[in-house]
Design an enzyme around this catalytic site. Sequence first.
Site, short mmCIF file in Angstrom:
data_model
loop_
_atom_site.label_atom_id
_atom_site.label_comp_id
_atom_site.label_asym_id
_atom_site.label_seq_id
_atom_site.Cartn_x
_atom_site.Cartn_y
_atom_site.Cartn_z
N HIS A 1 1.57 5.83 4.64
CA HIS A 1 0.67 5.29 5.16
C HIS A 1 1.07 4.00 4.45
CE1 HIS A 1 0.16 6.65 0.27
NE2 HIS A 1 0.02 6.30 0.12
N HIS B 1 -4.83 10.05 3.18
CA HIS B 1 -5.14 9.23 3.61
C HIS B 1 -4.32 8.47 5.18
CE1 HIS B 1 -2.95 8.21 0.46
NE2 HIS B 1 -2.79 6.99 0.82
N HIS C 1 0.95 -1.85 -1.04
CA HIS C 1 2.32 -1.07 -1.00
C HIS C 1 2.36 -0.40 0.35
CE1 HIS C 1 -0.84 2.10 -2.18
NE2 HIS C 1 -0.10 2.76 -1.58
N HIS D 1 -3.01 10.31 -9.26
CA HIS D 1 -4.25 10.10 -8.57
C HIS D 1 -5.46 10.83 -8.68
CE1 HIS D 1 -2.70 6.18 -7.31
NE2 HIS D 1 -2.11 7.18 -6.26
N TYR E 1 5.05 3.82 -8.65
CA TYR E 1 4.97 2.85 -7.73
C TYR E 1 5.83 1.85 -8.60
CZ TYR E 1 0.41 3.36 -5.74
OH TYR E 1 -0.80 4.16 -5.06
N GLU F 1 6.07 3.26 -2.95
CA GLU F 1 5.07 3.98 -4.08
C GLU F 1 5.87 5.70 -3.18
OE1 GLU F 1 0.95 6.88 -4.54
OE2 GLU F 1 1.43 5.07 -2.71
#
Length: 314
Positions: free
Chosen positions: A150, A206, A220, A252, A261, A271
Site C-alpha cells: 500500500h 487498506h 511511506h 498498529h 518504519y 514500511e
Amino acid sequence: MGVMRIGHVNLKVMDMDAALRHYERVLGLKETHRDADGNVYLKCWDEWDKYSLILTPSDSAGIRHVAYKVERDADLDELKARIEAYGTPAEMLPEGSMPAIGRLLKFNLPSGHEMRLYAHKEFVGTDVGSLNPDPWPDDVRGSAAHWLDHVLLMCEFDPERGVNRVEDNTRFMKTCLDFYLSEQLMVGPGHKLPVATWLFRSSTPHDIAFVGGPRNGLHHIAFFLDDWSDVLKSADVMAKNKVKIDVAPTRHGITRGTTIYFFDPSGNRNETFAGLGYLAQPDRPVTTWTEDEIGRAIFYHSGELNEAFTTVYT
C-alpha cells in the site's frame, strides 16, 4: 469492474546506486528493467507483473505517481468518463507510454498527487512459479518482501482555512473509483473531522491511506511480510545494513498490522507490514478512532505518537 489492487509506485531518489542497494539488499527486490531515461524497475519475489517499484534519478526525494491495476481495459474508458464528470481532468496515455504496460489513465487527486490506472502489464510470474511451487525461493535476499502492499499519502490539512484534502481525496476515491472506507481517525468538536482515512479495493485493510499534514507529499510505501517474526527479522536486516530506522517493530491499532518504519538513502519512508489484520469486505462496518486515542490508534503498544512521524516526510 474497476480497480483491483495497487500496481506500482514511482519514487524519486537522489543516489541510484545507494537506492538499488537498499531495495535489493534490504527489502529483497530484483531489478527487471532499465530505460533510456535512467529509470530502474524492480519487483518483489511473490509478484507476477514485471515491476511494482520504479526509481527515478532526481535532485529530491518523494513520489512521482502511484498506479493501480483495473480488471479490464474497457474499465479505463468508463473510469475516465466518471472522473471527468466529477470535474477532474483525465488523460489517456497510449500503450507504450511506460515500459511493458498498456494504456494508462492519468489524473491528479484533489490533493494534487498523480495517480495512474492501467489494465495490462507484462506478466513475468513469481520467483517460485505457478506449478507445484515452493513456499519461497532459495535466493531471496534481506527482508524478502512478498509484494508492494500500500501507499500512504500526506494531504494538506488546515481546518482554520477550511482545507481538508484527506476528506476531499476520500470522497473522490469512493465516488469515482469505488474504494471502500475501512478505518478513519476523527478530530475536532464532536469528532466530526476526518484527519486520516484508510481505504481498500482488495481484501486487505487498506490499499491506500491519506493522513493530514502541513503539505502534500509521501508518508511511506509499504511492503508485505508474512508475520511478526518476519518483521523482527526485517529489523535485523536493517541493523546489519545500517538503515535509518524511524519506528522500531510494533503494532498498529488501526489495521491491527505489525510494522517497522525506516528510510531509504534518499529519505523516502518505507514500511514492512505484516499480518492481514482483518478481512476487508464492502459490508464491513467502518472502524472509527477518535482524537483522544490517536496514540493507541497509530502505535498500539506505547500509546504514544511521535510528532515527527506526521511532520517528517518527502
